[in-house]
Design a protein around this motif. Structure first.
Motif, mmCIF file in Angstrom:
data_model
loop_
_atom_site.group_PDB
_atom_site.id
_atom_site.type_symbol
_atom_site.label_atom_id
_atom_site.label_comp_id
_atom_site.label_asym_id
_atom_site.label_seq_id
_atom_site.Cartn_x
_atom_site.Cartn_y
_atom_site.Cartn_z
ATOM 1 N N ILE A 161 44.108 70.852 28.843
ATOM 2 C CA ILE A 161 43.684 70.736 30.187
ATOM 3 C C ILE A 161 44.142 70.850 31.430
ATOM 4 N N ASN A 162 45.639 71.383 31.109
ATOM 5 C CA ASN A 162 46.317 71.811 32.298
ATOM 6 C C ASN A 162 46.728 73.096 32.368
ATOM 7 N N TYR A 187 41.949 68.376 22.336
ATOM 8 C CA TYR A 187 43.086 68.099 23.102
ATOM 9 C C TYR A 187 43.853 67.185 22.736
ATOM 10 N N ASP A 211 40.850 59.188 31.698
ATOM 11 C CA ASP A 211 41.040 60.329 32.495
ATOM 12 C C ASP A 211 41.046 61.566 31.910
ATOM 13 N N VAL A 212 41.860 61.555 30.789
ATOM 14 C CA VAL A 212 41.696 62.877 29.966
ATOM 15 C C VAL A 212 40.437 63.424 29.420
ATOM 16 N N ARG A 214 37.709 62.389 30.736
ATOM 17 C CA ARG A 214 36.810 62.718 32.031
ATOM 18 C C ARG A 214 37.131 64.396 32.255
ATOM 19 N N ARG A 215 38.382 64.594 32.199
ATOM 20 C CA ARG A 215 38.682 66.013 32.518
ATOM 21 C C ARG A 215 38.204 67.039 31.408
ATOM 22 N N LEU A 216 38.400 66.515 30.377
ATOM 23 C CA LEU A 216 37.800 67.368 29.360
ATOM 24 C C LEU A 216 36.553 67.875 29.313
ATOM 25 N N THR A 217 35.736 66.728 29.765
ATOM 26 C CA THR A 217 34.296 66.912 29.988
ATOM 27 C C THR A 217 33.838 67.797 31.011
ATOM 28 N N GLU A 218 34.604 67.558 32.410
ATOM 29 C CA GLU A 218 34.528 68.528 33.253
ATOM 30 C C GLU A 218 34.795 69.907 33.037
ATOM 31 N N ILE A 219 35.678 70.279 32.259
ATOM 32 C CA ILE A 219 35.947 71.629 31.754
ATOM 33 C C ILE A 219 35.014 72.216 31.091
ATOM 34 N N SER A 236 39.816 63.995 22.201
ATOM 35 C CA SER A 236 41.214 63.897 23.250
ATOM 36 C C SER A 236 42.018 62.810 22.583
#
Length: 291
Positions: A161-162, A187, A211-212, A214-219, A236
């Motif tokens: 995710i980074n 991830y 948080d991880v 959420r970011r994966l879902t957004e990506i 994740s």
């Protein structure tokens, strides 16, 4: 791109499995298949085992035999052959640059021959920015995880995710859509080592995990919209990415992993996660370059 799938053969059973896989993929993509064999003429400082003419004849016969087998099994598939004299890794990388996809046979850490045990396969991957799929013999695949409740064969995509992962998603989602498979976006991450207390560790894991996720879902959101027919599962967990991917591969049809396009001091590298998957994963592995 010229719109074809290329597969390298060397007479080994592994390259035969790669040719079968490549033929099926070319049919689904509705593009021609090109069978290639890379070889290098003996230099003046070496003792030639065979003459250059004999080596050329052997290459032509190898390619003709491979094409004949695939034409019998896939009569509708357009198949061509091409010998690639010269340094094998460079020749294969040059061929990959003209293709949509390059497929090679793999023996992982077993055996002493084949594309991926010497430097040829690894160097080929590091020299091309086109996707390369590595295929094992069916008998070398790991047994499915009996504890897994589902029978679905996933396309597993290793996500960071980074990092910029669009090329991996493009390849993975398109493959899942063509084959009618589910896509598992995986991830793996770790807790900072400064957290020592058990309660603090659990709290950090819970907070960071949310948080991880959420970011994966957004990506993944735009890719879900682009490929609405593909069922997507997001995971994740805490853990080493390579170990998690190898474990997930036990019930997968394909594992897709990324490779950063960069030059190291001692030459091109493919990265530790891709390196581990190539050597330890029994499932076909797609290595996709990204910047």
């Amino acid at each position: 791109m010229s719109g074809h799938v290329a597969v390298g053969v060397d007479g080994s059973p592994e390259s035969g499995a790669a040719a079968d896989w490549a033929a099926q993929e070319a049919l689904l993509r509705e593009v021609p298949l090109r069978i290639v064999h890379a070889y290098e003429w003996p230099g003046a400082a070496t003792v030639p085992v065979v003459s250059p003419d004999a080596q050329c004849r052997w290459a032509d016969e190898l390619l003709a035999d491979a094409a004949e087998v695939l034409r019998r099994e896939h009569a509708s598939l357009e198949i061509s052959t091409r010998p690639l004299p010269g340094r094998p890794a460079a020749a294969l990388a040059s061929e990959a640059a003209e293709a949509d996809l390059l497929v090679l046979g793999s023996r992982g850490l077993s055996g002493v021959m084949g594309f991926l045990l010497g430097s040829v396969g690894m160097e080929t991957i590091s020299m091309t920015e086109r996707p390369v799929v590595l295929v094992r013999l069916p008998g070398q695949a790991a047994a499915p995880d009996r504890a897994a409740p589902e029978l679905c064969r996933d396309v597993v995509v290793g996500v960071d995710i980074n990092q910029f992962c669009d090329p991996l998603f493009d390849f993975g989602f398109a493959h899942a859509a063509r084959h009618g498979h589910r896509l598992l976006a995986l991830y793996g991450w770790s807790i900072p080592p400064v957290v020592r207390d058990a309660a603090a560790l659990l709290a950090a894991k819970r907070q960071m995990g949310q948080d991880v996720a959420r970011r994966l879902t957004e990506i993944l959101a735009p890719w879900r919209q682009r490929f609405p027919s593909v069922e997507v599962v997001e995971r994740s967990p805490v853990g080493a990415p390579a170990q998690l991917l190898v474990r997930a591969a036990a019930n997968a049809e394909l594992v897709v992993v990324g490779r950063r396009v960069r030059r190291a001091f001692l030459g091109a590298r493919i990265g530790p996660v891709a390196h581990a998957l190539i050597h330890h994963c029994a499932t076909p592995v797609a290595v996709v370059a990204h910047r």
